[in-house]
Write a protein that holds these residues in place. Structure first.
Motif, mmCIF file in Angstrom:
data_model
loop_
_atom_site.group_PDB
_atom_site.id
_atom_site.type_symbol
_atom_site.label_atom_id
_atom_site.label_comp_id
_atom_site.label_asym_id
_atom_site.label_seq_id
_atom_site.Cartn_x
_atom_site.Cartn_y
_atom_site.Cartn_z
ATOM 1 N N ALA A 234 46.367 41.471 51.920
ATOM 2 C CA ALA A 234 46.089 42.545 52.876
ATOM 3 C C ALA A 234 44.604 42.722 53.176
ATOM 4 N N ASP A 235 43.729 42.083 52.405
ATOM 5 C CA ASP A 235 42.297 42.302 52.576
ATOM 6 C C ASP A 235 41.773 41.747 53.895
ATOM 7 N N THR A 236 41.018 42.553 54.599
ATOM 8 C CA THR A 236 40.303 42.115 55.791
ATOM 9 C C THR A 236 38.816 42.443 55.690
ATOM 10 N N MET A 237 38.471 43.448 54.896
ATOM 11 C CA MET A 237 37.090 43.902 54.805
ATOM 12 C C MET A 237 36.211 42.906 54.047
ATOM 13 N N TYR A 238 36.617 42.544 52.819
ATOM 14 C CA TYR A 238 35.810 41.619 52.024
ATOM 15 C C TYR A 238 35.898 40.193 52.569
ATOM 16 N N TYR A 239 37.038 39.872 53.137
ATOM 17 C CA TYR A 239 37.249 38.526 53.665
ATOM 18 C C TYR A 239 36.175 38.164 54.690
ATOM 19 N N THR A 240 35.935 39.065 55.624
ATOM 20 C CA THR A 240 34.970 38.804 56.695
ATOM 21 C C THR A 240 33.574 38.547 56.138
ATOM 22 N N THR A 241 33.186 39.315 55.145
ATOM 23 C CA THR A 241 31.854 39.162 54.544
ATOM 24 C C THR A 241 31.732 37.833 53.812
ATOM 25 N N PHE A 242 32.742 37.470 53.041
ATOM 26 C CA PHE A 242 32.694 36.193 52.320
ATOM 27 C C PHE A 242 32.739 35.013 53.287
ATOM 28 N N GLU A 243 33.519 35.121 54.332
ATOM 29 C CA GLU A 243 33.610 34.029 55.300
ATOM 30 C C GLU A 243 32.261 33.784 55.967
ATOM 31 N N GLN A 244 31.510 34.845 56.180
ATOM 32 C CA GLN A 244 30.241 34.723 56.887
ATOM 33 C C GLN A 244 29.082 34.307 55.986
ATOM 34 N N PHE A 245 29.088 34.791 54.735
ATOM 35 C CA PHE A 245 27.893 34.608 53.906
ATOM 36 C C PHE A 245 28.100 33.768 52.647
ATOM 37 N N CYS A 246 29.333 33.395 52.308
ATOM 38 C CA CYS A 246 29.544 32.557 51.119
ATOM 39 C C CYS A 246 29.987 31.168 51.568
ATOM 40 N N ARG A 247 29.005 30.318 51.800
ATOM 41 C CA ARG A 247 29.262 28.951 52.232
ATOM 42 C C ARG A 247 28.566 27.996 51.271
ATOM 43 N N PRO A 248 29.041 26.733 51.215
ATOM 44 C CA PRO A 248 28.404 25.803 50.268
ATOM 45 C C PRO A 248 26.893 25.885 50.380
ATOM 46 N N SER A 249 26.216 25.979 49.238
ATOM 47 C CA SER A 249 26.720 25.794 47.876
ATOM 48 C C SER A 249 27.217 27.059 47.176
ATOM 49 N N CYS A 250 27.616 28.044 47.925
ATOM 50 C CA CYS A 250 28.367 29.174 47.377
ATOM 51 C C CYS A 250 29.838 28.850 47.563
ATOM 52 N N TYR A 251 30.490 28.433 46.476
ATOM 53 C CA TYR A 251 31.883 27.991 46.573
ATOM 54 C C TYR A 251 32.801 29.212 46.535
ATOM 55 N N VAL A 252 33.329 29.530 47.722
ATOM 56 C CA VAL A 252 34.003 30.806 47.925
ATOM 57 C C VAL A 252 35.237 30.975 47.055
ATOM 58 N N ASP A 253 35.932 29.874 46.715
ATOM 59 C CA ASP A 253 37.148 29.998 45.907
ATOM 60 C C ASP A 253 36.854 30.435 44.475
ATOM 61 N N GLU A 254 35.601 30.350 44.046
ATOM 62 C CA GLU A 254 35.227 30.794 42.703
ATOM 63 C C GLU A 254 34.705 32.228 42.688
ATOM 64 N N HIS A 255 34.531 32.832 43.871
ATOM 65 C CA HIS A 255 33.881 34.147 43.916
ATOM 66 C C HIS A 255 34.660 35.204 44.701
ATOM 67 N N TYR A 256 35.375 34.825 45.729
ATOM 68 C CA TYR A 256 36.018 35.814 46.604
ATOM 69 C C TYR A 256 37.021 36.680 45.858
ATOM 70 N N PHE A 257 38.060 36.078 45.284
ATOM 71 C CA PHE A 257 39.080 36.867 44.587
ATOM 72 C C PHE A 257 38.528 37.585 43.360
ATOM 73 N N PRO A 258 37.745 36.912 42.493
ATOM 74 C CA PRO A 258 37.200 37.627 41.325
ATOM 75 C C PRO A 258 36.346 38.838 41.702
ATOM 76 N N THR A 259 35.513 38.694 42.732
ATOM 77 C CA THR A 259 34.645 39.811 43.128
ATOM 78 C C THR A 259 35.452 40.948 43.743
ATOM 79 N N MET A 260 36.319 40.614 44.689
ATOM 80 C CA MET A 260 37.099 41.646 45.369
ATOM 81 C C MET A 260 37.978 42.421 44.396
#
Length: 388
Positions: free
Chosen positions: A279-305
Motif C-alpha cells: 500500500a505504500d506510495t509515500m516512501y516509494y516515491t522518495t526511494f525511487e528518486q534518490f536511492c539508485r546504484p550504488s544505493c541498492y534499493v532492495d537492501e534499504h527500502y523495506f527495512p527503512t520503511m
C-alpha cells in the motif's frame, strides 16, 4: 284546333317524359348503402394495415439474430462469503501494478474471520527463469498441501514447463523485467506480495530465490514462523560506506539519516506488514528518486520503511543464511563438494539468536546460494541433512 291540342298534348307528354327521365338518372344513392360500403372499405383498410404490421414484425423477429452478451458477472449466483474469500483460480490476471496493489491493500476492519481459516505460508520465488532446485522443494512440500501457497516471478520472456503434477504448475504470476539494484527489483517483490495477499488464507510471506533451499522439514518451518511474535527482516543502522554511506540527504525531511536502515533482501513478513509494503506510495516515491546504484534499493527500502512504521514487529534478522565472507557484490555460491553434513551442522549450530526474546540455536530455515549442479547430491541426502 285539333293540331294545336295535339301539339300541346305531345309537348306535355314530351315534357313529362323528359322530366321523368331526368329524375331517374339523378336519383340519390341510398344513405344506408353508402354507410355500409364505407364501413366495409374502412375495415378492409384496417385489416390490411394490421396484416402488414404483423407480417413485418414477425419477419424482423425471425431475421434478426439473437445477440448474446459477452459480459460475465463478477459474482455468479447468490452473494455469499465464499465469493469474497475465494482466491483467484488463475494467477495470470490482466491487472496492472496500480490496480493489483490497490486490490491487494483491502483490509477487513474486523479482525475475527467469519469463516474457518487455516493460515498458510506463501512461498514467493523471485527468479530469472527456471527453478533448478524445484525437485528438492517438491519433497519439502509433500504432504502439507493445505498449509502453503506458491508464487513465482520470472522474467517475462521465460515460459515455465512444469508438469501438471508439480506444485509449481500454474504458479507463475504476471511479471515484468527486473534490474539488479534498481527499483524494479522491489517492484517484483511487491508484485509477489500483492498476488499472495489476494488469498485470505495466506498469513505469512517468505521471499526466496531460485538458489535457495530449505534447511528444515516443513513442519519445523511452519511451527517456527507461525509461532513467532515478530517478522524476520533485517533492519540495521550500519555506520559504514555500505550503510549510512548510501543515504541521500535529499530524502529528508521524510526520511532522515537516523531513520536509514539496511537489511537482507530475503525476508519473511506477516500479513499486516505485507499490506503496508504493497500500500505504500509515500516512501516509494522518495526511494525511487534518490536511492539508485550504488544505493541498492532492495537492501534499504523495506527495512527503512517498516522500521519507521512498525519497528516493534521486526526481529531484525533474516531466516535465510548466506555467506558474505569472501567479499564482493554477491555472496558465495556452494556446490556439491561444499554441501556436507558438517557444512549444514555449522549453519545450524552457529552463533545463537533470539526467538520470541529467548536465545536459540535455530536461526536459519533457508540457505543460499546453492549451485544447480548440487541437486542430485541434495536429493540423495535430504533425509540425513534436513529430515525430509
Amino acid at each position: 284546333m285539333l293540331p294545336k291540342v295535339g301539339s300541346s298534348s305531345l309537348l306535355e307528354e314530351g315534357k313529362e317524359s323528359s322530366v321523368r327521365t331526368t329524375h331517374q338518372s339523378h336519383r340519390p344513392f341510398p344513405l344506408r348503402l353508402l354507410q355500409f360500403v364505407l364501413l366495409l372499405l374502412g375495415l378492409g383498410i384496417l385489416v390490411s394495415f394490421l396484416s402488414m404490421y404483423a407480417s413485418r414484425h414477425l419477419k424482423l423477429q425471425n431475421d434478426v439474430p439473437v445477440i448474446h452478451s459477452s459480459f460475465q458477472p463478477c459474482v455468479e449466483g447468490p452473494l455469499n462469503i465464499g465469493s469474497w474469500i475465494r482466491p483467484p483460480a488463475n494467477l495470470l490476471h490482466k491487472l496492472n501494478d496500480t490496480e493489483l496493489f490497490w486490490r491487494a491493500s483491502f483490509v477487513p476492519k474486523i479482525k475475527e474471520y467469519p469463516f474457518k481459516r487455516k493460515p498458510k505460508i506463501a512461498f514467493m520465488f523471485l527468479a530469472k527463469g527456471n527453478l533448478p532446485l524445484a525437485p528438492l522443494w517438491e519433497r519439502f512440500f509433500k504432504g502439507n498441501e493445505k498449509l502453503y501457497s506458491i508464487y513465482v516471478h520470472s522474467l517475462p520472456s521465460y515460459q515455465p514447463d512444469f508438469q501438471g503434477s508439480s506444485v509449481f504448475y500454474g504458479r507463475h504470476i504476471p511479471s515484468q523485467a527486473v534490474e539488479w539494484g534498481r527499483m524494479s527489483m522491489c517492484d517484483a517483490e511487491r508484485r509477489l506480495l500483492a498476488n499472495a495477499l489476494l488469498d485470505f488464507s495466506n498469513e505469512w510471506f517468505v521471499l526466496l530465490s531460485e538458489a535457495c533451499i530449505p534447511l528444515q522439514s516443513f513442519s519445523i518451518v511452519y511451527r517456527y514462523i507461525s509461532r513467532s511474535r515478530s517478522s524476520f527482516m533485517g533492519s540495521f543502522d550500519e555506520p559504514s560506506p555500505y550503510g549510512r554511506g548510501r543515504y541521500n540527504h535529499n530524502m529528508s525531511p521524510l526520511i532522515n539519516l537516523t531513520d536509514w536502515r539496511k537489511g537482507s533482501q530475503w525476508f519473511e513478513v506477516n500479513r499486516k506488514l505485507a499490506v503496508d509494503v504493497v500500500a505504500d506510495t509515500m516512501y516509494y516515491t522518495t526511494f525511487e528518486q534518490f536511492c539508485r546504484p550504488s544505493c541498492y534499493v532492495d537492501e534499504h527500502y523495506f527495512p527503512t520503511m517498516l522500521s519507521i512504521k512498525s519497528p516493534h514487529l521486526l526481529a531484525n534478522r533474516s531466516l535465510t543464511w548466506v555467506d558474505w565472507s569472501r567479499g564482493g557484490a554477491h555472496p558465495a555460491t556452494f556446490g556439491k563438494a561444499d554441501l556436507t553434513a558438517e557444512f549444514f551442522k555449522k549453519i545450524s549450530e552457529g552463533q545463537p539468536c533470539l526467538y520470541n526474546n529467548q536465545p536459540t540455536s535455530v536461526c536459519f530455515l533457508f540457505a543460499r546460494k546453492i549451485a544447480p549442479s548440487a541437486l542430485d547430491h541434495l536429493l540423495e541426502n535430504s533425509s540425513k541433512f534436513f529430515g525430509y
